[in-house]
Scaffold this motif. Structure first.
Motif, PDB file in Angstrom:
ATOM      1  N   VAL A 195       0.848  -1.198   0.000  1.00  0.00           N
ATOM      2  CA  VAL A 195       0.000   0.000   0.000  1.00  0.00           C
ATOM      3  C   VAL A 195       0.879   1.240   0.000  1.00  0.00           C
ATOM      4  O   VAL A 195       1.811   1.368   0.807  1.00  0.00           O
ATOM      5  N   THR A 196       0.580   2.151  -0.920  1.00  0.00           N
ATOM      6  CA  THR A 196       1.170   3.484  -0.915  1.00  0.00           C
ATOM      7  C   THR A 196       0.034   4.482  -0.792  1.00  0.00           C
ATOM      8  O   THR A 196      -0.955   4.402  -1.535  1.00  0.00           O
ATOM      9  N   TYR A 197       0.177   5.400   0.150  1.00  0.00           N
ATOM     10  CA  TYR A 197      -0.938   6.320   0.453  1.00  0.00           C
ATOM     11  C   TYR A 197      -0.359   7.589   1.054  1.00  0.00           C
ATOM     12  O   TYR A 197       0.602   7.547   1.827  1.00  0.00           O
ATOM     13  N   GLU A 198      -0.953   8.714   0.727  1.00  0.00           N
ATOM     14  CA  GLU A 198      -0.589   9.976   1.364  1.00  0.00           C
ATOM     15  C   GLU A 198      -1.862  10.752   1.633  1.00  0.00           C
ATOM     16  O   GLU A 198      -2.582  11.130   0.701  1.00  0.00           O
ATOM     17  N   GLY A 199      -2.161  10.979   2.907  1.00  0.00           N
ATOM     18  CA  GLY A 199      -3.358  11.701   3.291  1.00  0.00           C
ATOM     19  C   GLY A 199      -3.020  12.912   4.127  1.00  0.00           C
ATOM     20  O   GLY A 199      -1.871  13.357   4.206  1.00  0.00           O
ATOM     21  N   GLU A 200      -4.028  13.443   4.799  1.00  0.00           N
ATOM     22  CA  GLU A 200      -3.822  14.630   5.625  1.00  0.00           C
ATOM     23  C   GLU A 200      -3.040  14.302   6.890  1.00  0.00           C
ATOM     24  O   GLU A 200      -2.213  15.094   7.346  1.00  0.00           O
ATOM     25  N   PHE A 201      -3.289  13.124   7.453  1.00  0.00           N
ATOM     26  CA  PHE A 201      -2.685  12.766   8.734  1.00  0.00           C
ATOM     27  C   PHE A 201      -1.705  11.596   8.653  1.00  0.00           C
ATOM     28  O   PHE A 201      -0.822  11.467   9.504  1.00  0.00           O
ATOM     29  N   TYR A 202      -1.871  10.731   7.673  1.00  0.00           N
ATOM     30  CA  TYR A 202      -1.094   9.499   7.615  1.00  0.00           C
ATOM     31  C   TYR A 202      -0.518   9.285   6.225  1.00  0.00           C
ATOM     32  O   TYR A 202      -1.074   9.761   5.219  1.00  0.00           O
ATOM     33  N   ALA A 203       0.604   8.556   6.192  1.00  0.00           N
ATOM     34  CA  ALA A 203       1.224   8.198   4.923  1.00  0.00           C
ATOM     35  C   ALA A 203       1.732   6.769   5.013  1.00  0.00           C
ATOM     36  O   ALA A 203       2.061   6.265   6.091  1.00  0.00           O
ATOM     37  N   ALA A 204       1.784   6.124   3.863  1.00  0.00           N
ATOM     38  CA  ALA A 204       2.358   4.781   3.752  1.00  0.00           C
ATOM     39  C   ALA A 204       3.101   4.722   2.426  1.00  0.00           C
ATOM     40  O   ALA A 204       2.537   5.084   1.385  1.00  0.00           O
ATOM     41  N   ASN A 205       4.343   4.284   2.450  1.00  0.00           N
ATOM     42  CA  ASN A 205       5.149   4.215   1.236  1.00  0.00           C
ATOM     43  C   ASN A 205       5.544   2.766   0.999  1.00  0.00           C
ATOM     44  O   ASN A 205       6.451   2.240   1.648  1.00  0.00           O
ATOM     45  N   GLU A 206       4.842   2.119   0.101  1.00  0.00           N
ATOM     46  CA  GLU A 206       5.055   0.696  -0.192  1.00  0.00           C
ATOM     47  C   GLU A 206       5.056  -0.133   1.099  1.00  0.00           C
ATOM     48  O   GLU A 206       5.953  -0.939   1.342  1.00  0.00           O
ATOM     49  N   ALA A 207       4.069   0.093   1.924  1.00  0.00           N
ATOM     50  CA  ALA A 207       3.940  -0.680   3.160  1.00  0.00           C
ATOM     51  C   ALA A 207       3.557  -2.111   2.802  1.00  0.00           C
ATOM     52  O   ALA A 207       2.510  -2.351   2.189  1.00  0.00           O
ATOM     53  N   ARG A 208       4.408  -3.062   3.151  1.00  0.00           N
ATOM     54  CA  ARG A 208       4.212  -4.471   2.784  1.00  0.00           C
ATOM     55  C   ARG A 208       3.570  -5.235   3.933  1.00  0.00           C
ATOM     56  O   ARG A 208       4.020  -5.152   5.077  1.00  0.00           O
ATOM     57  N   ASN A 209       2.524  -5.988   3.610  1.00  0.00           N
ATOM     58  CA  ASN A 209       1.827  -6.791   4.610  1.00  0.00           C
ATOM     59  C   ASN A 209       1.527  -8.172   4.046  1.00  0.00           C
ATOM     60  O   ASN A 209       0.377  -8.533   3.795  1.00  0.00           O
ATOM     61  N   ILE A 210       2.575  -8.923   3.835  1.00  0.00           N
ATOM     62  CA  ILE A 210       2.486 -10.278   3.314  1.00  0.00           C
ATOM     63  C   ILE A 210       2.771 -11.243   4.460  1.00  0.00           C
ATOM     64  O   ILE A 210       3.721 -11.035   5.208  1.00  0.00           O
ATOM     65  N   PRO A 211       1.932 -12.225   4.713  1.00  0.00           N
ATOM     66  CA  PRO A 211       0.897 -12.802   3.847  1.00  0.00           C
ATOM     67  C   PRO A 211      -0.506 -12.271   4.092  1.00  0.00           C
ATOM     68  O   PRO A 211      -1.471 -12.822   3.560  1.00  0.00           O
ATOM     69  N   GLY A 212      -0.678 -11.261   4.890  1.00  0.00           N
ATOM     70  CA  GLY A 212      -2.012 -10.780   5.210  1.00  0.00           C
ATOM     71  C   GLY A 212      -2.604 -11.561   6.379  1.00  0.00           C
ATOM     72  O   GLY A 212      -1.943 -12.365   7.024  1.00  0.00           O
ATOM     73  N   CYS A 213      -3.858 -11.279   6.661  1.00  0.00           N
ATOM     74  CA  CYS A 213      -4.538 -11.899   7.803  1.00  0.00           C
ATOM     75  C   CYS A 213      -4.887 -13.359   7.518  1.00  0.00           C
ATOM     76  O   CYS A 213      -5.104 -13.748   6.370  1.00  0.00           O
ATOM     77  N   VAL A 214      -4.974 -14.137   8.576  1.00  0.00           N
ATOM     78  CA  VAL A 214      -5.534 -15.483   8.466  1.00  0.00           C
ATOM     79  C   VAL A 214      -7.006 -15.385   8.095  1.00  0.00           C
ATOM     80  O   VAL A 214      -7.502 -16.119   7.228  1.00  0.00           O
ATOM     81  N   GLN A 215      -7.725 -14.479   8.754  1.00  0.00           N
ATOM     82  CA  GLN A 215      -9.136 -14.235   8.436  1.00  0.00           C
ATOM     83  C   GLN A 215      -9.210 -13.409   7.155  1.00  0.00           C
ATOM     84  O   GLN A 215      -8.517 -12.410   7.022  1.00  0.00           O
ATOM     85  N   ARG A 216     -10.028 -13.833   6.234  1.00  0.00           N
ATOM     86  CA  ARG A 216     -10.120 -13.169   4.942  1.00  0.00           C
ATOM     87  C   ARG A 216     -11.480 -12.517   4.752  1.00  0.00           C
ATOM     88  O   ARG A 216     -12.484 -13.054   5.182  1.00  0.00           O
ATOM     89  N   PRO A 217     -11.486 -11.321   4.096  1.00  0.00           N
ATOM     90  CA  PRO A 217     -10.348 -10.639   3.484  1.00  0.00           C
ATOM     91  C   PRO A 217      -9.444  -9.925   4.493  1.00  0.00           C
ATOM     92  O   PRO A 217      -8.343  -9.523   4.155  1.00  0.00           O
ATOM     93  N   ARG A 218      -9.925  -9.772   5.730  1.00  0.00           N
ATOM     94  CA  ARG A 218      -9.105  -9.254   6.829  1.00  0.00           C
ATOM     95  C   ARG A 218      -9.820  -9.598   8.118  1.00  0.00           C
ATOM     96  O   ARG A 218     -10.973 -10.032   8.120  1.00  0.00           O
ATOM     97  N   LEU A 219      -9.124  -9.383   9.253  1.00  0.00           N
ATOM     98  CA  LEU A 219      -9.765  -9.606  10.542  1.00  0.00           C
ATOM     99  C   LEU A 219     -10.908  -8.600  10.728  1.00  0.00           C
ATOM    100  O   LEU A 219     -10.897  -7.508  10.156  1.00  0.00           O
TER     101      LEU A 219
END
Length: 298
Positions: free
Chosen positions: A145-169
């Motif tokens: 995820v890459t994101y830039e907002g008013e309060f938060y940013a993420a630059n190629e934030a990697r979250n592999i393999p993701g949650c056990v619960q799908r699509p997320r907890l």
């Protein structure tokens, strides 16, 4: 219908392990903990971190769901929180629910602020939550995820393999105002309330039920506004903050639970007894509620 408990993170783990395991043995649907840096009258005593506590609890239990009530943007960042939650969901085998909300004006709101810097106003807390929840949702669903907002940013934030619960907890969003309830309707698998705080000291149980009914109606309206039927949303009531006293006796709990389940709540959360505190309760009554309470409701 479910009955769950909330265990304050006040125990060193050699004792805390026994409490969490006892909660599972008693048959509680879920055990939650507060996600605070410090909290009210417990500020000057032991208070441990929510994520490490839940990780230890996940390793010490097998069946019971686990989670926070609640996590807020007051001291959390979506990127680091997502990494911790994915790890926790993995350790637990997919048993985690994230209770999330805007937070309040307690110690969480000031601990990370510079001296003299005021905490966020209610509007600023809501503004942060409006950005926090969608970004966290994306981080838990997507590998990068890459994101830039008013309060938060993420630059190629990697979250592999993701949650056990799908699509997320699942998210259980704590909200009583219109903005928060729209977030619950849009992103939540559950909704959390503690009732109307104005009624705690001087209100009556009847007034509290009426206030909760209005909150449920407002949640349905928020769902309609975003195109979602909230009938299938879990409705979670965290007790201890309404005029009722459901832990005074077994019969008091049965009456309370019957009234609130009929109102539309699907889960009632009881604080694990803490002697000589606002959460003091007869442990024998508490254990009987856990083991027999739902059976009395038919």
């Amino acid at each position: 219908m479910h009955v769950s408990t909330l265990i304050l993170p006040i125990h060193r783990w050699n004792e805390g392990r026994k409490v969490w395991q006892r909660a599972e043995d008693l048959g509680f649907h879920a055990a939650y903990t507060y996600d605070h840096l410090a909290w009210r009258i417990f500020r000057d005593g032991p208070w441990f971190g929510a994520i490490p506590t839940l990780t230890a609890a996940a390793a010490a239990t097998e069946r019971m769901r686990l989670g926070t009530l609640i996590t807020s943007p007051n001291f959390r960042h979506p990127v680091t929180l997502a990494k911790d939650l994915i790890t926790l969901d993995d350790v637990s085998g997919g048993r985690i629910t994230l209770g999330i909300g805007a937070g309040g004006n307690g110690f969480d709101a000031t601990t990370l602020r510079r001296t003299g810097e005021p905490p966020w106003t209610p509007r600023e807390r809501a503004d942060h939550l409006d950005e926090f929840v969608p970004l966290l949702d994306q981080l838990l669903r997507e590998p990068s995820v890459t994101y830039e907002g008013e309060f938060y940013a993420a630059n190629e934030a990697r979250n592999i393999p993701g949650c056990v619960q799908r699509p997320r907890l699942p998210f259980a969003v704590a909200a009583t105002g219109p903005r928060g309830q729209k977030l619950a309707a849009r992103y939540g698998q559950g909704w959390v309330t503690t009732g109307d705080p104005k009624l705690f000291g001087t209100g009556t149980p009847v007034q509290s039920v009426a206030a909760l009914r209005r909150q449920l109606d407002a949640l349905a309206a928020a769902g309609a506004a975003v195109g979602r039927d909230t009938a299938g949303l879990d409705k979670i009531l965290l007790t201890g903050f309404t005029p009722d006293r459901p832990l005074d006796s077994f019969d008091a709990f049965v009456d309370f639970a019957g009234t609130h389940f009929a109102l539309g709540f699907t889960e009632i959360v009881l604080h694990w007894p803490v002697p000589e505190s606002v959460f003091a309760a007869d442990e024998k009554v508490f254990e009987r509620i856990a083991t027999e309470g739902l059976a009395q409701l038919g």
